[in-house]
Design a protein around this motif. Structure first.
Motif, short mmCIF file in Angstrom:
data_model
loop_
_atom_site.label_atom_id
_atom_site.label_comp_id
_atom_site.label_asym_id
_atom_site.label_seq_id
_atom_site.Cartn_x
_atom_site.Cartn_y
_atom_site.Cartn_z
N TRP A 190 3.46 -3.90 1.74
CA TRP A 190 3.11 -4.86 0.69
C TRP A 190 2.76 -4.15 -0.61
N LEU A 191 1.88 -3.15 -0.54
CA LEU A 191 1.47 -2.44 -1.75
C LEU A 191 2.61 -1.61 -2.33
N GLY A 192 3.56 -1.22 -1.49
CA GLY A 192 4.72 -0.47 -1.96
C GLY A 192 5.83 -1.35 -2.48
N SER A 193 5.56 -2.65 -2.59
CA SER A 193 6.55 -3.63 -3.09
C SER A 193 7.85 -3.59 -2.30
N GLN A 194 7.73 -3.37 -0.99
CA GLN A 194 8.91 -3.36 -0.12
C GLN A 194 9.18 -4.79 0.36
N ARG A 195 9.45 -5.63 -0.65
CA ARG A 195 9.69 -7.04 -0.37
C ARG A 195 11.17 -7.29 -0.10
N VAL A 218 13.84 -16.59 3.31
CA VAL A 218 12.42 -16.45 3.66
C VAL A 218 11.89 -15.12 3.14
N ALA A 219 10.73 -15.16 2.53
CA ALA A 219 10.09 -13.94 2.03
C ALA A 219 9.70 -13.03 3.19
N GLY A 220 9.96 -11.75 3.04
CA GLY A 220 9.62 -10.79 4.10
C GLY A 220 9.24 -9.44 3.54
N LEU A 221 8.91 -8.53 4.44
CA LEU A 221 8.63 -7.14 4.11
C LEU A 221 9.53 -6.25 4.95
N ALA A 254 8.97 -8.96 -8.78
CA ALA A 254 7.59 -9.14 -9.25
C ALA A 254 6.97 -7.77 -9.50
N PRO A 255 6.45 -7.52 -10.71
CA PRO A 255 6.01 -6.16 -11.08
C PRO A 255 4.81 -5.65 -10.31
N GLN A 256 4.00 -6.55 -9.80
CA GLN A 256 2.79 -6.14 -9.08
C GLN A 256 2.65 -6.96 -7.80
N PRO A 257 2.09 -6.36 -6.74
CA PRO A 257 1.89 -7.10 -5.49
C PRO A 257 1.12 -8.39 -5.67
#
Length: 225
Positions: free
Chosen positions: A104-109, A142-145, A200-203
């Protein structure tokens, strides 16, 4: 909570709905923990210089295991045990969960394309597998990581999970799951929000996408055997 979903089988749906080429080898129709599935993520790119207008994001379709494998897992055998329980990530606690925090913090969306997801209807005591789809029949994103785990040797596991949101007040999804327990559902994205979710630029900005999808746009039907 859903641990099984139906992948896209019609190749044209990938470019039409998600603007990515179809996979060379179609994923299996039904995806459950530790089975291979596909997800969409941003292609890594160089930072945009200040004052330069960013271009259209480049996306790629990646094959991975359904069920996240955190980077701190020590062995492939441990990865197999843990990943079956890490197919869903509660969006409210991703910043505090050891399992999902780094992704999540690494923006691995990512976006997980699917035709439907499955959940049990337990209202009459006996589980009835139920298929949740869009009313219009279009695929869902669906949103995921996603995560990449590397073992001591050359072994590598690319994996992904679904992000979920509370559905206690959802007109459709509150009916499903264990009686008396919190109701959850996958974080289905609006079609126009796909690129914004990935870029999205930030988590914390990405949290804005963690909301329940309209019940009026979904329908539920018992799985036909």
């Amino acid at each position: 909570m859903s641990t099984q979903y139906e992948s896209l089988q019609l190749a044209s749906l990938y470019p039409d709905a998600f603007n990515v080429p179809a996979p060379e080898k179609p994923a299996g129709r039904d995806v459950w923990p530790r089975k291979p599935g596909v997800f969409i993520r941003l292609v890594a790119s160089e930072p945009v210089a200040e004052g330069v207008e960013p271009g259209k994001p480049e996306l790629e379709l990646v094959t991975g295991q359904f069920g996240l494998v955190p980077t701190w897992v020590k062995s492939a055998s441990d990865a197999k045990l843990r990943s079956t329980k890490l197919v869903n990530a509660r969006s409210e606690i991703v910043t505090t969960s050891n399992n999902f925090r780094d992704a999540w913090l690494g923006s691995q969306r990512c976006i997980v394309p699917m035709v439907s997801f499955q959940i049990d209807d337990l209202r009459n005591g006996k589980p009835v597998p139920t298929r949740i789809t869009r009313v219009d029949g279009k695929p869902m994103g669906v949103a995921g990581l996603w995560e990449r785990w590397q073992g001591a040797g050359a072994e590598e596991i690319v994996s992904f999970c679904l992000l979920t949101v509370n559905a206690n007040s959802h007109a459709l999804m509150h009916r499903y799951g264990q009686p008396g327990s919190e109701k959850r559902m996958p974080a289905i994205l609006n079609e126009g929000a796909y690129n914004a979710w990935l870029t999205a630029p930030q988590p914390e900005k990405a949290r804005e996408f963690m909301r329940a999808y309209s019940a009026a746009l979904l329908t539920a039907n018992p799985v036909q055997k």
